[in-house]
Scaffold this active site. Sequence first.
Site, PDB file in Angstrom:
ATOM      1  N   ASN A 216       0.856  -1.196   0.000  1.00 46.23           N
ATOM      2  CA  ASN A 216       0.000   0.000   0.000  1.00 46.23           C
ATOM      3  C   ASN A 216       0.888   1.241   0.000  1.00 46.23           C
ATOM      4  OD1 ASN A 216       0.475   0.904   2.832  1.00 46.23           O
ATOM      5  ND2 ASN A 216      -0.389  -1.121   3.246  1.00 46.23           N
ATOM      6  N   PRO A 311      -3.755 -10.989  11.083  1.00 42.15           N
ATOM      7  CA  PRO A 311      -4.161 -10.646  12.449  1.00 42.15           C
ATOM      8  C   PRO A 311      -4.214  -9.140  12.596  1.00 42.15           C
ATOM      9  CG  PRO A 311      -1.876 -11.368  12.390  1.00 42.15           C
ATOM     10  CD  PRO A 311      -2.428 -11.604  11.017  1.00 42.15           C
ATOM     11  N   ILE A 313      -3.120  -6.299  14.591  1.00 41.32           N
ATOM     12  CA  ILE A 313      -2.074  -6.107  15.612  1.00 41.32           C
ATOM     13  C   ILE A 313      -2.565  -5.163  16.700  1.00 41.32           C
ATOM     14  CG2 ILE A 313       0.297  -5.304  15.975  1.00 41.32           C
ATOM     15  CD1 ILE A 313       0.740  -6.083  12.941  1.00 41.32           C
ATOM     16  N   PHE A 331      -4.532   4.314  14.653  1.00 42.73           N
ATOM     17  CA  PHE A 331      -4.811   5.315  13.626  1.00 42.73           C
ATOM     18  C   PHE A 331      -6.021   4.853  12.837  1.00 42.73           C
ATOM     19  CE2 PHE A 331      -1.646   8.711  12.995  1.00 42.73           C
ATOM     20  CZ  PHE A 331      -0.870   8.450  14.113  1.00 42.73           C
TER      21      PHE A 331
HETATM   22  O1  C5P Z   1      -8.983  -1.490  10.578  1.00 47.53           O
HETATM   23  P1  C5P Z   1      -8.073  -0.419  10.083  1.00 47.53           P
HETATM   24  O2  C5P Z   1      -6.960  -0.939   9.222  1.00 47.53           O
HETATM   25  O3  C5P Z   1      -8.743   0.753   9.488  1.00 47.53           O
HETATM   26  O4  C5P Z   1      -7.419   0.151  11.453  1.00 47.53           O
HETATM   27  C1  C5P Z   1      -6.352   0.995  11.438  1.00 47.53           C
HETATM   28  C2  C5P Z   1      -5.561   0.839  12.717  1.00 47.53           C
HETATM   29  O5  C5P Z   1      -5.411  -0.529  13.049  1.00 47.53           O
HETATM   30  C3  C5P Z   1      -4.165   1.381  12.602  1.00 47.53           C
HETATM   31  O6  C5P Z   1      -3.765   1.825  13.888  1.00 47.53           O
HETATM   32  C4  C5P Z   1      -3.384   0.158  12.164  1.00 47.53           C
HETATM   33  O7  C5P Z   1      -2.003   0.282  12.515  1.00 47.53           O
HETATM   34  C5  C5P Z   1      -4.053  -0.942  12.953  1.00 47.53           C
HETATM   35  N1  C5P Z   1      -4.053  -2.255  12.301  1.00 47.53           N
HETATM   36  C6  C5P Z   1      -3.271  -3.262  12.818  1.00 47.53           C
HETATM   37  N2  C5P Z   1      -3.293  -4.511  12.238  1.00 47.53           N
HETATM   38  C7  C5P Z   1      -4.081  -4.758  11.169  1.00 47.53           C
HETATM   39  C8  C5P Z   1      -4.866  -3.744  10.639  1.00 47.53           C
HETATM   40  C9  C5P Z   1      -4.833  -2.510  11.205  1.00 47.53           C
HETATM   41  O8  C5P Z   1      -2.534  -3.020  13.784  1.00 47.53           O
HETATM   42  N3  C5P Z   1      -4.085  -5.971  10.644  1.00 47.53           N
END
Ligand code: C5P
Length: 409
Positions: A216, A311, A313, A331
């Site tokens: 991305n 997963p 995180i 975020f």
């Molecule tokens: O669900 P979304 O991707 O919009 O959420 C964004 C937040 O979740 C960010 O803080 C991103 O670092 C974290 N995130 C994560 N692991 C994922 C997806 C998103 O830590 N697999």
Amino acid sequence: MGDETVSAALAGKRVLLVVGGGIAAVKVPDLIRRLRERGASVCPVMTRAAAEFVTPLALSALSEEKVFTELFDLTDEAEMGHIQLSRQADIVVVAPATANLMARMVSGMADELATTVLMATDKPVMIAPAMNVRMWLHPATQRNLAQLQADGVSVVGPNEGSMACGEFGPGRMAEPMEIVAALERHFGQGPLKGLHALVTSGPTHEPIDPVRYIANRSSGKQGHAIAAALRSLGARVTLVSGPTALADPVGVDVVRVETALQMRDACESALPADIAICAAAVADWRVDAAGQKLKKQAGQALPDLKLAENPDILAGLSGHAQQRPRLVIGFAAETQNVVEYATAKRAKKSCDWIVANDVSPATGTFGGDRNAVTLISAAEPESWPPMAKTEVAERLAERVAWYFGHGGE
Ligand code: C5P
């Protein structure tokens, strides 16, 4: 010299002080005096232009050290080469950092002793810019500032106020005591001292086969800036970063990963942490990767990419059974209904705060240097004006410090 002002952070530290050629150089004798009062030793290196504003003799008398001025002074080269000079300090401070000196640092010029030392050093570099307000606000200087920060240089000031040239605005060099305070924070005396912060940053790359991957547009600029800002407030920082083109922030432990699974494992290994800030743009899905490069063959069916969910995180850290960090921040990059979606995300992921930002293409947030965010916590949403990602990072770090300073409420 009395020792009542000796500072635990600065005692025994050696500061290589590069003095640029601006009127603010007249504050340098006071800076040297205050650093020495706190137990630091100061080795001044003056640019040629600096000697127009303050004499080498004055700096030598105050530092009680030899003052270095010229690259091709053969005696000095015999006694101490510029490489050695650049290595024997704990930190290099550039004060005043003029527009010209900043530009030379950005271009990697080594056209006199001061710039050569800056190129050769393997130590952290801190600059205290000082210049006329128009020069400071000039796009070239702002570009140079952003580049220096991206290169890992930390910045103190400039302040706003009336200037020697008669104008008013940002451009005054930080006061000597502000530079001292920045150095004390650098050496681990800030409000986050004793706390461990875990930060994720950048994109993840999810392999499709040995040569291709899904990625991305995240640059990692915001996450890296947050790691640097937490560090400058005294935290021990572990930065788990996906692939980016950015330099490692100074003084931060960086763990480089590629995939979401590696990022999750690296975060797990970094625990316990007091603070977790997840700024990485983690891929939602990974591919069941092929062991061999997928071949394009005429007349054959298109490859069938099997996706599996990665997963989360952030949610994993927020819901960690044994080692949940005391403050977990996520975020939310949205393109519409930012506050509404981010508020829902805060609840869904059980994190304490969400930093929501609008990443619709018109905002230029992805890959850009600026960001406009809204902080979502248990209180009312708080919108911050558009500002540099480094400023968002500093403000967020200050809020984190405030939170811990108030018993974590
Ligand atoms: O669900 P979304 O991707 O919009 O959420 C964004 C937040 O979740 C960010 O803080 C991103 O670092 C974290 N995130 C994560 N692991 C994922 C997806 C998103 O830590 N697999």
